[in-house]
Design a protein around this motif. Structure first.
Motif, PDB file in Angstrom:
ATOM      1  N   ASN A 158      59.592  70.210  42.238  1.00  0.00           N
ATOM      2  CA  ASN A 158      59.131  71.032  43.353  1.00  0.00           C
ATOM      3  C   ASN A 158      58.268  72.193  42.854  1.00  0.00           C
ATOM      4  O   ASN A 158      57.219  72.494  43.417  1.00  0.00           O
ATOM      5  CB  ASN A 158      60.344  71.561  44.120  1.00  0.00           C
ATOM      6  CG  ASN A 158      59.961  72.261  45.409  1.00  0.00           C
ATOM      7  OD1 ASN A 158      59.361  71.654  46.296  1.00  0.00           O
ATOM      8  ND2 ASN A 158      60.309  73.532  45.522  1.00  0.00           N
ATOM      9  N   GLU A 159      58.714  72.808  41.746  1.00  0.00           N
ATOM     10  CA  GLU A 159      57.979  73.947  41.175  1.00  0.00           C
ATOM     11  C   GLU A 159      56.583  73.540  40.705  1.00  0.00           C
ATOM     12  O   GLU A 159      55.616  74.301  40.848  1.00  0.00           O
ATOM     13  CB  GLU A 159      58.783  74.508  39.993  1.00  0.00           C
ATOM     14  CG  GLU A 159      58.213  75.760  39.374  1.00  0.00           C
ATOM     15  CD  GLU A 159      59.038  76.256  38.189  1.00  0.00           C
ATOM     16  OE1 GLU A 159      58.440  76.751  37.211  1.00  0.00           O
ATOM     17  OE2 GLU A 159      60.279  76.112  38.240  1.00  0.00           O
ATOM     18  N   THR A 160      56.448  72.323  40.173  1.00  0.00           N
ATOM     19  CA  THR A 160      55.161  71.865  39.636  1.00  0.00           C
ATOM     20  C   THR A 160      54.374  71.020  40.629  1.00  0.00           C
ATOM     21  O   THR A 160      53.387  70.389  40.252  1.00  0.00           O
ATOM     22  CB  THR A 160      55.386  71.037  38.357  1.00  0.00           C
ATOM     23  OG1 THR A 160      56.125  69.843  38.684  1.00  0.00           O
ATOM     24  CG2 THR A 160      56.131  71.829  37.297  1.00  0.00           C
ATOM     25  N   ASN A 161      54.836  70.977  41.892  1.00  0.00           N
ATOM     26  CA  ASN A 161      54.202  70.113  42.907  1.00  0.00           C
ATOM     27  C   ASN A 161      54.170  68.657  42.445  1.00  0.00           C
ATOM     28  O   ASN A 161      53.209  67.925  42.674  1.00  0.00           O
ATOM     29  CB  ASN A 161      52.795  70.604  43.247  1.00  0.00           C
ATOM     30  CG  ASN A 161      52.806  71.984  43.877  1.00  0.00           C
ATOM     31  OD1 ASN A 161      53.702  72.316  44.655  1.00  0.00           O
ATOM     32  ND2 ASN A 161      51.852  72.810  43.513  1.00  0.00           N
ATOM     33  N   ASP A 162      55.223  68.253  41.746  1.00  0.00           N
ATOM     34  CA  ASP A 162      55.440  66.902  41.238  1.00  0.00           C
ATOM     35  C   ASP A 162      54.502  66.514  40.094  1.00  0.00           C
ATOM     36  O   ASP A 162      54.478  65.372  39.659  1.00  0.00           O
ATOM     37  CB  ASP A 162      55.340  65.858  42.362  1.00  0.00           C
ATOM     38  CG  ASP A 162      56.176  64.615  42.062  1.00  0.00           C
ATOM     39  OD1 ASP A 162      57.192  64.736  41.347  1.00  0.00           O
ATOM     40  OD2 ASP A 162      55.797  63.525  42.510  1.00  0.00           O
ATOM     41  N   GLN A 163      53.735  67.474  39.583  1.00  0.00           N
ATOM     42  CA  GLN A 163      52.814  67.168  38.479  1.00  0.00           C
ATOM     43  C   GLN A 163      53.576  66.701  37.249  1.00  0.00           C
ATOM     44  O   GLN A 163      53.077  65.861  36.486  1.00  0.00           O
ATOM     45  CB  GLN A 163      51.981  68.412  38.137  1.00  0.00           C
ATOM     46  CG  GLN A 163      50.909  68.162  37.063  1.00  0.00           C
ATOM     47  CD  GLN A 163      49.894  67.105  37.459  1.00  0.00           C
ATOM     48  OE1 GLN A 163      49.424  67.099  38.598  1.00  0.00           O
ATOM     49  NE2 GLN A 163      49.571  66.197  36.538  1.00  0.00           N
ATOM     50  N   VAL A 164      54.796  67.203  37.061  1.00  0.00           N
ATOM     51  CA  VAL A 164      55.582  66.821  35.885  1.00  0.00           C
ATOM     52  C   VAL A 164      55.858  65.319  35.858  1.00  0.00           C
ATOM     53  O   VAL A 164      55.902  64.706  34.785  1.00  0.00           O
ATOM     54  CB  VAL A 164      56.904  67.625  35.809  1.00  0.00           C
ATOM     55  CG1 VAL A 164      57.836  67.315  36.983  1.00  0.00           C
ATOM     56  CG2 VAL A 164      57.616  67.390  34.483  1.00  0.00           C
ATOM     57  N   THR A 165      56.009  64.707  37.029  1.00  0.00           N
ATOM     58  CA  THR A 165      56.243  63.257  37.084  1.00  0.00           C
ATOM     59  C   THR A 165      55.017  62.498  36.583  1.00  0.00           C
ATOM     60  O   THR A 165      55.129  61.568  35.786  1.00  0.00           O
ATOM     61  CB  THR A 165      56.591  62.810  38.520  1.00  0.00           C
ATOM     62  OG1 THR A 165      57.696  63.585  38.993  1.00  0.00           O
ATOM     63  CG2 THR A 165      56.947  61.343  38.568  1.00  0.00           C
ATOM     64  N   PHE A 166      53.849  62.922  37.040  1.00  0.00           N
ATOM     65  CA  PHE A 166      52.604  62.291  36.598  1.00  0.00           C
ATOM     66  C   PHE A 166      52.398  62.489  35.090  1.00  0.00           C
ATOM     67  O   PHE A 166      51.988  61.561  34.382  1.00  0.00           O
ATOM     68  CB  PHE A 166      51.417  62.849  37.387  1.00  0.00           C
ATOM     69  CG  PHE A 166      51.408  62.445  38.832  1.00  0.00           C
ATOM     70  CD1 PHE A 166      50.688  61.341  39.249  1.00  0.00           C
ATOM     71  CD2 PHE A 166      52.136  63.170  39.774  1.00  0.00           C
ATOM     72  CE1 PHE A 166      50.681  60.952  40.586  1.00  0.00           C
ATOM     73  CE2 PHE A 166      52.150  62.785  41.109  1.00  0.00           C
ATOM     74  CZ  PHE A 166      51.414  61.679  41.513  1.00  0.00           C
ATOM     75  N   ASP A 167      52.716  63.693  34.617  1.00  0.00           N
ATOM     76  CA  ASP A 167      52.554  63.985  33.186  1.00  0.00           C
ATOM     77  C   ASP A 167      53.485  63.123  32.340  1.00  0.00           C
ATOM     78  O   ASP A 167      53.089  62.638  31.270  1.00  0.00           O
ATOM     79  CB  ASP A 167      52.838  65.465  32.913  1.00  0.00           C
ATOM     80  CG  ASP A 167      51.784  66.393  33.514  1.00  0.00           C
ATOM     81  OD1 ASP A 167      50.703  65.897  33.883  1.00  0.00           O
ATOM     82  OD2 ASP A 167      52.060  67.603  33.610  1.00  0.00           O
ATOM     83  N   SER A 168      54.701  62.924  32.815  1.00  0.00           N
ATOM     84  CA  SER A 168      55.665  62.114  32.054  1.00  0.00           C
ATOM     85  C   SER A 168      55.210  60.657  31.972  1.00  0.00           C
ATOM     86  O   SER A 168      55.381  59.997  30.943  1.00  0.00           O
ATOM     87  CB  SER A 168      57.054  62.201  32.678  1.00  0.00           C
ATOM     88  OG  SER A 168      57.114  61.533  33.921  1.00  0.00           O
ATOM     89  N   ALA A 169      54.618  60.161  33.047  1.00  0.00           N
ATOM     90  CA  ALA A 169      54.121  58.775  33.047  1.00  0.00           C
ATOM     91  C   ALA A 169      52.947  58.618  32.086  1.00  0.00           C
ATOM     92  O   ALA A 169      52.846  57.622  31.357  1.00  0.00           O
ATOM     93  CB  ALA A 169      53.720  58.363  34.454  1.00  0.00           C
ATOM     94  N   GLU A 170      52.055  59.601  32.070  1.00  0.00           N
ATOM     95  CA  GLU A 170      50.913  59.542  31.141  1.00  0.00           C
ATOM     96  C   GLU A 170      51.392  59.628  29.692  1.00  0.00           C
ATOM     97  O   GLU A 170      50.847  58.955  28.805  1.00  0.00           O
ATOM     98  CB  GLU A 170      49.925  60.669  31.450  1.00  0.00           C
ATOM     99  CG  GLU A 170      49.190  60.513  32.779  1.00  0.00           C
ATOM    100  CD  GLU A 170      48.362  59.235  32.877  1.00  0.00           C
ATOM    101  OE1 GLU A 170      47.869  58.768  31.824  1.00  0.00           O
ATOM    102  OE2 GLU A 170      48.227  58.698  33.991  1.00  0.00           O
ATOM    103  N   ALA A 171      52.410  60.447  29.446  1.00  0.00           N
ATOM    104  CA  ALA A 171      52.978  60.534  28.096  1.00  0.00           C
ATOM    105  C   ALA A 171      53.604  59.199  27.683  1.00  0.00           C
ATOM    106  O   ALA A 171      53.517  58.791  26.518  1.00  0.00           O
ATOM    107  CB  ALA A 171      54.020  61.646  28.036  1.00  0.00           C
ATOM    108  N   THR A 172      54.205  58.507  28.636  1.00  0.00           N
ATOM    109  CA  THR A 172      54.797  57.196  28.355  1.00  0.00           C
ATOM    110  C   THR A 172      53.717  56.205  27.943  1.00  0.00           C
ATOM    111  O   THR A 172      53.907  55.406  27.013  1.00  0.00           O
ATOM    112  CB  THR A 172      55.563  56.682  29.590  1.00  0.00           C
ATOM    113  OG1 THR A 172      56.555  57.650  29.953  1.00  0.00           O
ATOM    114  CG2 THR A 172      56.235  55.345  29.308  1.00  0.00           C
TER     115      THR A 172
END
Length: 408
Positions: free
Chosen positions: A51-65
């Protein structure tokens, strides 16, 4: 500790929510960091930080994967209206699993963990059945409308040149509903290749089922794409591996699966896979005893537990009450990711540790030490129900013994 196992490449670590987040830390503290010089790139997918990152952390984790090739993910909350209020969310964020699947173009493979004393409800099932679920399209990306009496619904395709193809769906004499679903040839092809590659990886037969006799264009396209890719890219590889691919109607597949002994991969479209994976998991005993891995067609792996965040136990935990939460699926997500990281890095020591940790886990349950949910399922005569942390400590005791025996 100087003798801890080294890792040359990071794992992508995706933390999660509620009780599984508590278990996540326990697993690391009790069973991983004492033995491994754990090398992870950490992403907090807890609902507050999403919520704090506007869900950007989810996208970042997928790109890191995609960058590192292997990830391990804790269970996460997909918010509903109640969670909007509870967590004071900016918006009703989408499922992290759905977002990650879409970015990785992945196929989900779920398989039961077999232990003595927890018997499948279908007695013929003596080997695991792995459910492969397509993760794009169908009703999960549908468009829906209500159709008032007197209306007419048509399916319209507008080509690039502006020409149109129309087909009548229905003329509504009374009120009704209409739904549009779609899929993509590229996504179906990725699904097929992921299934064929996984079958070769585990050396098991692959079954694929749809309903092409009724859905002569939509479902038939799945059948044709699978057949074309198999014939042109995988047939010889399957013959060399001594495994089989075949297609059957989904109703026939259900009958075959129930009569089978298991030991194969069953590939299904998105909705079929959603339903059948829960059926297979329940028939084998528990969602808490299922492995789940998302595999992309270009060989990226994301391991996770197949269940949710165990909210009821989390509320008990917050009150200081004892919980007896099954951590096996989360633990096997870690072992699966560590084994794959070791395989890709040719780190045999890491692979062996993952095997031994799984061995210690199964041994603990088969010796009668288990959490409450497993005790209710187990047919063992002598059972000891332990709390969440004690279960992990008991696994650690057996892990130490296994590692010590290997040194002697």
């Amino acid at each position: 500790m100087a003798d801890r196992i080294k890792m040359t490449t990071p794992l992508v670590e995706m933390d999660g929510d509620e009780m599984t987040r508590i278990i996540w830390k326990m697993i690391k503290d009790i069973l991983l960091t004492p033995y491994i010089d754990l090398n992870t790139e950490y992403y907090d997918l807890g609902l507050e930080y999403r919520n704090e990152t506007n869900d950007q952390v989810t996208f970042d984790s997928a790109e890191a994967t995609k960058k590192y090739g292997v990830a391990v993910k804790c269970a996460t909350i997909t918010p509903n209206a109640q969670r909007m209020t509870e967590y004071n969310l900016k918006e009703m964020w989408k499922s992290p699993n759905g977002t990650i699947r879409a970015i990785l173009d992945g196929t989900v493979f779920r398989s039961p963990i077999i232990v003595k004393g927890i018997n499948p409800y279908i007695p013929t099932w003596t080997k695991p059945i792995t459910l492969a679920r397509h993760a794009y399209g169908d009703i999960y990306r549908n468009t829906e409308l209500t159709a008032p009496a007197g209306s007419k619904a048509e399916l319209v395709i507008t080509n690039a040149d502006g020409t149109q193809t129309k087909q009548l769906i229905h003329e509504f004499k009374g009120d009704g509903i209409v739904q549009g679903v779609h899929n993509l040839d590229d996504s179906i092809g990725s699904f097929a290749r992921a299934c064929f590659n996984y079958a070769l990886d585990v050396k098991q037969d692959l079954w694929f089922s749809t309903k092409d006799t009724i859905s002569k264009i939509y479902d038939h396209r799945f059948k044709d794409v699978f057949a074309d890719i198999y014939e042109n890219e995988y047939k010889e590889k399957f013959e060399v591996a001594g495994i089989e691919y075949f297609y059957t109607l989904i109703d026939d597949a259900v009958a075959r699966v129930v009569r089978s002994e298991g030991g194969f991969i069953w590939a299904c479209k998105n909705y079929d896979g959603d339903v059948m994976s829960d059926m297979v998991a329940t028939a084998f005993g528990s969602l808490g005893m299922m492995t789940s891995v998302l595999v992309s067609p270009d060989g990226v792996y994301e391991y996770e537990a197949a269940h949710g965040t165990v909210t009821a136990h989390y509320y008990k935990y917050l009150k200081g009450q004892s919980t007896s939460t099954n951590s096996v699926a989360t633990l096997f997500a870690w072992t699966g990711a560590l084994r794959k990281r070791g395989e890709l890095d040719q780190n045999k020591e890491l692979m062996d540790f993952a095997d031994k940790l799984e061995q210690a886990t199964i041994q603990t349950i088969e010796e009668g030490v288990m959490t409450g949910d497993l005790a209710r399922l187990s047919t063992l005569e002598t059972k000891q129900v332990v709390d969440t942390e004690t279960f992990l400590l008991e696994i650690n005791n057996r892990l130490k013994a296994i590692l010590m025996n290997n040194k002697i």
